[in-house]
Design an enzyme around this catalytic site. Structure first.
Site, PDB file in Angstrom:
ATOM      1  CG  ASP A  55     -30.428 -20.653  47.187  1.00  0.00           C
ATOM      2  OD1 ASP A  55     -29.508 -20.567  46.388  1.00  0.00           O
ATOM      3  OD2 ASP A  55     -30.336 -20.423  48.201  1.00  0.00           O
ATOM      4  CG  HIS A  84     -26.482 -19.194  48.195  1.00  0.00           C
ATOM      5  ND1 HIS A  84     -27.671 -19.761  48.897  1.00  0.00           N
ATOM      6  CD2 HIS A  84     -25.683 -19.063  49.077  1.00  0.00           C
ATOM      7  CE1 HIS A  84     -27.427 -20.030  50.149  1.00  0.00           C
ATOM      8  NE2 HIS A  84     -26.213 -19.550  50.431  1.00  0.00           N
ATOM      9  CB  SER A 120     -25.600 -22.397  52.843  1.00  0.00           C
ATOM     10  OG  SER A 120     -26.119 -21.052  53.336  1.00  0.00           O
TER      11      SER A 120
END
Length: 456
Positions: free
Chosen positions: A133, A103, A207
Site C-alpha cells: 500500500d 489505495h 491516509s
C-alpha cells in the site's frame, strides 16, 4: 477486513480539535510545546485529491453509500467518478517526490497536490506497490520542504508520536499520542503487514499522511484505523518508515517492486511447539512446507527447520520471515540462520522469480500443471467398480482448466490406456506428444477430453 477504514473519499468539512498532550515528551520538559518542531515538519505534509473512475458495480454501490453519509458533492456516481481526498509526505525537494498510500491513487485519472501554502500541482505517479500500500508521486515545484526519514526499528511502545494529515478535508491537522504496539500483523489490511499501532487520532483523510516522532522525523505512513463508525477510537495503524523506504527505493530504480521468492511456508512457534522441538524459547519461525523446485528446496531447507534470522535480522515469528523476504528483490542473495535438530546451520540462497518457477514446473508437466490428483477407487451404482485418479483441484487459466478438466472428474484412461494410479498417469503424459487424450467420468456421464501442449 470488516471494521478497518482506509479513507479514499472526500467528506463534509467538520470541526476537529487539535489535541496535544501536556505530558512529558521524551527529552521535552513537561508542558513544553510541539510548535517549534511542527513548524519545520508541517510544510512537508500535503493534501491529495485523486479523481477516480470506478467501473466495478459492487465498489460503486459501496462508494454511493459512503457518499450519501458524507454528503459529498464532488462525486458523480452516475458516471462512476469519485474524488479521493487524502494526505502525502514530501521526501525529496530536488525531484519533488511525495509518498502516499497506493489505495489513495489506484485507478486515478488525475491527482492534484496542494501544498500548505495553497499552491496546486498535478502529480505524476512514479510507481505503486499495492501489496504494501505504498505509492510514489512526483510534482514539478520549487521551494519544497522535505521531511527527514527516521529509523522505525528504534521505536518502542510508549514513545510519543504525532499524526499529521488532512482528516475530513481539514488541512494541516495534527494529533498526538503514543506508540501503542509494534509489529501488528494478520490484520487482513495488506498482504505485507508490520504495522505501528498508535492512539494518536487518525481519521478519514489521514491516509498517506505522516506519523512523526518528537524529533520531527517520519517514522510511519498512516494507512488505516479500526473503527466501527468511520471515526477514530484510538486504534490507528501506520506502515513503518523502514518498510516504506525499501519500497520507495525499488519504485525509484525500477518503477515496481519485483519480489523474490524463497519457497517455504512458516508458522509461529507457540510454547507447545517450542517444547515439542526442544527449543529454549518461542522465538523464530518453524518451516512447515518447502515448495518443489524452489530456492529453499535447492539449498536443502527442510520441514521442521527453525528460522532464527535472515540477513542478520532476528526472526521472532513467521511474519518477520514474510516481511523481511517479501521486500527483497528477485536475485537477491540472502543468509538464513536455522536450527535443525537444535544444531545451528547457515544457509546462503538466491531468491528466484515466482513466474520463472511457475514456467519451469509448467514445462516439466505441461498437461497437468496446476492439477491436484488423488488415487481413487469407488463402487459406483452407475459406473461399477471404478479405479482411477480423482481431480481434487484445478488452477484456473491453466492448460488443464482451459481444456475443461474440472474438480470431481475421475480420469480412467490416458491415450486409450487404462490407468489406476498417479504414477501410471504421469508415465502416460511423459510419453505424449502434443496431445493427451483422457477418458473422464463426470457425474453420471463419461467423456473424452484433449489436452494440447500448444494451448499453453
Amino acid at each position: 477486513m470488516k471494521g478497518f477504514i482506509r479513507e479514499t473519499l472526500s467528506f463534509l468539512t467538520m470541526m476537529l480539535a487539535l489535541a496535544v498532550s501536556t505530558h512529558s515528551f521524551s527529552a521535552n520538559p513537561i508542558g513544553s510545546s510541539l510548535a517549534p518542531m511542527l513548524q519545520t515538519v508541517l510544510p512537508s505534509v500535503v493534501n491529495i485529491k485523486a479523481q477516480i473512475k470506478v467501473t466495478d458495480v459492487n465498489t460503486l454501490r459501496e462508494l454511493q453509500k459512503q457518499r450519501d453519509k458524507s454528503g459529498n458533492d464532488n462525486d458523480d456516481p452516475e458516471s462512476g467518478i469519485f474524488v479521493s481526498v487524502a494526505s502525502g509526505v514530501i521526501v525529496d525537494t530536488k525531484n519533488g517526490y511525495i509518498l502516499t498510500n497506493a489505495h489513495v491513487v489506484t485507478d486515478a485519472q488525475t491527482v492534484t497536490i496542494t501544498l500548505n501554502d495553497g499552491h496546486h500541482y498535478t502529480a505524476k505517479t512514479i510507481g505503486m506497490d499495492k501489496p504494501s500500500d505504498i505509492a510514489l508521486l512526483q510534482i514539478k515545484a520549487k521551494n519544497l520542504t522535505a521531511i527527514q526519514l527516521g529509523n522505525s526499528n528504534d521505536l518502542k511502545v510508549g514513545d510519543f508520536v504525532a499524526a499529521i494529515g488532512n482528516p475530513f478535508g481539514l488541512n494541516q491537522t495534527v494529533t498526538s499520542g503514543i506508540i501503542s504496539a509494534l509489529g501488528r500483523t494478520t490484520l487482513g489490511i495488506e498482504n505485507y503487514e508490520n504495522f505501528i499501532q498508535t492512539d494518536a487520532p487518525i481519521n478519514p483523510g489521514n491516509s498517506g499522511g505522516a506519523l512523526i516522532d518528537m524529533k520531527g522525523q517520519l517514522v510511519g505512513i498512516n494507512t488505516a484505523i479500526l473503527a466501527p463508525d468511520r471515526g477514530s477510537i484510538g486504534i490507528g495503524f501506520a506502515i513503518p518508515a523502514n518498510m516504506v523506504k525499501s519500497v520507495m527505493l525499488q519504485l525509484l530504480e525500477y518503477g515496481n517492486v519485483k519480489r523474490g521468492v524463497l519457497g517455504i511456508g512458516a508458522q509461529d512457534i507457540t510454547p507447545e511447539l517450542a517444547s515439542a522441538f526442544n527449543l529454549g524459547s518461542s522465538k523464530g519461525a518453524a518451516v512447515t512446507q518447502v515448495l518443489p523446485h524452489s530456492p529453499a528446496q535447492q539449498v536443502g531447507m527442510q520441514v521442521g527447520d527453525i528460522v532464527t534470522s535472515v540477513n542478520g535480522n532476528d526472526v521472532k515469528n513467521a511474519s518477520d520471515v514474510v516481511n523481511t523476504i517479501g521486500f527483497l528483490r528477485v536475485d537477491s542473495k540472502i543468509k538464513i540462520n536455522i536450527l535443525r535438530n537444535n544444531k545451528p546451520i547457515t544457509i546462503n540462497v538466491t531468491l528466484s522469480d515466482s513466474k520463472k518457477r511457475k514456467q519451469l514446473i509448467e514445462q516439466m508437466d505441461p498437461f497437468l500443471y496446476g492439477v491436484s490428483l488423488k488415487n481413487f477407487s469407488v463402487l459406483s451404482p452407475i459406473h461399477g467398480n471404478v479405479q482411477g485418479i480423482l481431480i481434487v483441484s484445478v488452477e484456473q487459466d491453466s492448460n488443464a482448466w482451459n481444456s475443461d478438466l474440472r474438480p470431481g472428474d475421475i480420469i480412467t484412461s490416458a491415450n486409450q490406456q487404462k490407468i489406476t494410479t498417479i504414477e501410471e498417469l504421469k508415465s502416460a503424459t511423459a510419453k505424449s506428444g502434443k496431445e493427451l487424450l483422457l477418458n473422464v467420468l463426470r457425474g453420471a456421464s463419461a467423456i473424452f477430453l484433449v489436452l494440447n501442449k500448444d494451448s499453453i
